[in-house]
Design a protein around this motif. Structure first.
Motif, PDB file in Angstrom:
ATOM      1  N   ALA A 145       0.864  -1.185   0.000  1.00 52.17           N
ATOM      2  CA  ALA A 145       0.000   0.000   0.000  1.00 52.17           C
ATOM      3  C   ALA A 145       0.895   1.229   0.000  1.00 52.17           C
ATOM      4  CB  ALA A 145      -0.925   0.000   1.215  1.00 52.17           C
ATOM      5  N   PRO A 174      -2.383  -0.287  -4.187  1.00 52.66           N
ATOM      6  CA  PRO A 174      -3.509   0.571  -3.799  1.00 52.66           C
ATOM      7  C   PRO A 174      -3.091   1.692  -2.851  1.00 52.66           C
ATOM      8  CG  PRO A 174      -3.594  -1.512  -2.620  1.00 52.66           C
ATOM      9  CD  PRO A 174      -2.497  -1.636  -3.624  1.00 52.66           C
ATOM     10  N   ARG A 175      -3.824   2.782  -2.936  1.00 51.41           N
ATOM     11  CA  ARG A 175      -3.584   3.909  -2.037  1.00 51.41           C
ATOM     12  C   ARG A 175      -4.349   3.673  -0.732  1.00 51.41           C
ATOM     13  NH1 ARG A 175      -4.029   9.714  -4.761  1.00 51.41           N
ATOM     14  NH2 ARG A 175      -2.686   8.490  -6.138  1.00 51.41           N
ATOM     15  N   ALA A 202      -4.760  -5.237   2.425  1.00 49.07           N
ATOM     16  CA  ALA A 202      -3.994  -5.275   1.172  1.00 49.07           C
ATOM     17  C   ALA A 202      -3.165  -6.556   1.077  1.00 49.07           C
ATOM     18  CB  ALA A 202      -3.087  -4.050   1.089  1.00 49.07           C
ATOM     19  N   ARG A 210      -5.265  -7.460  -6.164  1.00 46.72           N
ATOM     20  CA  ARG A 210      -4.449  -6.321  -5.768  1.00 46.72           C
ATOM     21  C   ARG A 210      -4.222  -5.383  -6.947  1.00 46.72           C
ATOM     22  NH1 ARG A 210      -0.009  -8.930  -3.852  1.00 46.72           N
ATOM     23  NH2 ARG A 210      -1.109  -9.401  -1.908  1.00 46.72           N
ATOM     24  N   ALA A 213      -7.270  -3.191  -7.271  1.00 44.45           N
ATOM     25  CA  ALA A 213      -7.571  -2.292  -6.153  1.00 44.45           C
ATOM     26  C   ALA A 213      -6.936  -0.923  -6.390  1.00 44.45           C
ATOM     27  CB  ALA A 213      -7.067  -2.897  -4.856  1.00 44.45           C
ATOM     28  N   ARG A 214      -7.759   0.099  -6.297  1.00 43.88           N
ATOM     29  CA  ARG A 214      -7.266   1.462  -6.449  1.00 43.88           C
ATOM     30  C   ARG A 214      -7.043   2.138  -5.099  1.00 43.88           C
ATOM     31  NH1 ARG A 214      -5.686  -0.174 -10.230  1.00 43.88           N
ATOM     32  NH2 ARG A 214      -6.218   0.210 -12.402  1.00 43.88           N
ATOM     33  N   ALA A 215      -7.880   1.815  -4.136  1.00 51.73           N
ATOM     34  CA  ALA A 215      -7.756   2.459  -2.830  1.00 51.73           C
ATOM     35  C   ALA A 215      -8.340   1.543  -1.754  1.00 51.73           C
ATOM     36  CB  ALA A 215      -8.456   3.809  -2.804  1.00 51.73           C
ATOM     37  N   LEU A 226     -12.958  -1.334  -0.020  1.00 49.05           N
ATOM     38  CA  LEU A 226     -12.062  -1.360  -1.170  1.00 49.05           C
ATOM     39  C   LEU A 226     -12.702  -0.618  -2.324  1.00 49.05           C
ATOM     40  CD1 LEU A 226     -10.879  -5.102  -1.333  1.00 49.05           C
ATOM     41  CD2 LEU A 226      -9.767  -3.183  -0.193  1.00 49.05           C
ATOM     42  N   GLU A 227     -11.885   0.101  -3.083  1.00 50.83           N
ATOM     43  CA  GLU A 227     -12.335   0.730  -4.314  1.00 50.83           C
ATOM     44  C   GLU A 227     -11.570   0.081  -5.459  1.00 50.83           C
ATOM     45  OE1 GLU A 227     -11.800   4.921  -3.926  1.00 50.83           O
ATOM     46  OE2 GLU A 227     -13.107   5.072  -2.154  1.00 50.83           O
ATOM     47  N   LEU A 228     -12.325  -0.587  -6.349  1.00 48.64           N
ATOM     48  CA  LEU A 228     -11.721  -1.322  -7.456  1.00 48.64           C
ATOM     49  C   LEU A 228     -11.850  -0.534  -8.754  1.00 48.64           C
ATOM     50  CD1 LEU A 228     -13.135  -4.900  -6.696  1.00 48.64           C
ATOM     51  CD2 LEU A 228     -11.037  -3.842  -5.827  1.00 48.64           C
ATOM     52  N   THR A 229     -11.191  -1.016  -9.777  1.00 47.45           N
ATOM     53  CA  THR A 229     -11.326  -0.409 -11.098  1.00 47.45           C
ATOM     54  C   THR A 229     -12.775  -0.519 -11.567  1.00 47.45           C
ATOM     55  OG1 THR A 229     -10.750  -2.525 -12.105  1.00 47.45           O
ATOM     56  CG2 THR A 229      -8.951  -0.946 -11.746  1.00 47.45           C
TER      57      THR A 229
END
Length: 275
Positions: A145, A174-175, A202, A210, A213-215, A226-229
């Motif tokens: 992360a 991911p952020r 993460a 992984r 995963a964006r954030a 989780l924020e995914l594409t």
């Protein structure tokens, strides 16, 4: 003249027997060994002295070869396993005393300097490579992360260690966003603990997830999202049972391809919704 009587002959034999008993058994050549010693005892003693002298000479030669000879001195350092770091950076941080006898090089001290000076190194093996080399086998930490701060990005590994600050965000990492929703969560856990819980999530993600995963957004200990594409979101809950949640999410993404909202906070009863 009459000869000796039987009694006289017996007395003479008795005297001769006593005399022979006192003198002991005869020895070859008629000579007794000088000095009272035995040749059988002197020979092993001589061999022992000879072997001792040889051992001393060999030990001295080995000591000279290891410490005094110019053939067994550290002259080069080989580095393997680097990905982000360079071999020259590792050599400089290792500070191997080139020119010293190879046997006297402190490998533990070298490993300690590397871990201290290059936090990106997760582990390192330092070995002597006879007759003149030192081998450094490096394993770098991998970011799980990142945290953005002042336009730069802090890389965090799977155990929660912040090990590097870089100018550009690494791809596929991911952020991590720690945004406590109330003060009670902060009082109980604190930002460092919440950050570790986000990293824990993460670390539980398989490589394919992984990359998507964006954030990872942490609002409290048991409220992680989780924020995914593609605008998809996943309610993860707490960081507990991460492996089970990751398996459930993988299956759910395949089964509900048109969904954009997933809930695996209770992995035994997941949910998916959206168009």
């Amino acid at each position: 003249m009459a000869g000796p009587t039987t009694a006289q002959r017996g007395g003479s034999k008795s005297k001769n027997s006593k005399s022979a008993a006192r003198s002991g058994p005869s020895r070859p050549g008629g000579r007794a060994p000088r000095g009272g010693g035995s040749p059988r005892l002197r020979l092993p003693r001589r061999r022992l002295l000879a072997w001792t002298a040889c051992a001393v000479l060999l030990g001295g030669a080995a000591g000279w070869a290891l410490y005094g000879s110019s053939w067994l001195r550290a002259t080069h350092v080989d580095v393997s396993g680097v990905r982000v770091l360079t071999a020259d950076e590792v050599r400089e941080a290792a500070a191997v005393p080139l020119g010293d006898p190879l046997v006297s090089v402190d490998t533990d001290a070298i490993a300690g300097r590397l871990r201290e000076r290059l936090p990106r190194i997760g582990s390192v093996t330092v070995e002597r490579s006879w007759p003149r080399g030192i081998d450094l086998k490096v394993v770098e930490r991998q970011p799980r992360a990142i945290v953005e701060k002042s336009g730069k990005y802090i890389e965090i590994d799977g155990s929660g260690v912040r090990f590097a600050t870089v100018d550009h965000a690494p791809q596929g990492v991911p952020r991590l966003l720690v945004e406590p929703e109330d003060s009670s969560s902060l009082r109980r856990f604190g930002p460092p603990r919440l950050e570790r819980e986000g990293v824990r999530v993460a670390e539980a993600l398989p490589p394919a997830l992984r990359l998507d995963a964006r954030a990872i957004r942490v609002r409290s200990y048991d409220s992680i999202t989780l924020e995914l594409t593609g605008g998809r979101t996943v309610v993860w809950g707490s960081g507990e049972r991460g492996d089970a949640k990751a398996r459930t999410l993988t299956a759910l993404l395949k089964a509900a391809r048109g969904a954009d909202h997933f809930d695996v906070s209770a992995p035994s009863a997941p949910a998916a919704s959206g168009s």
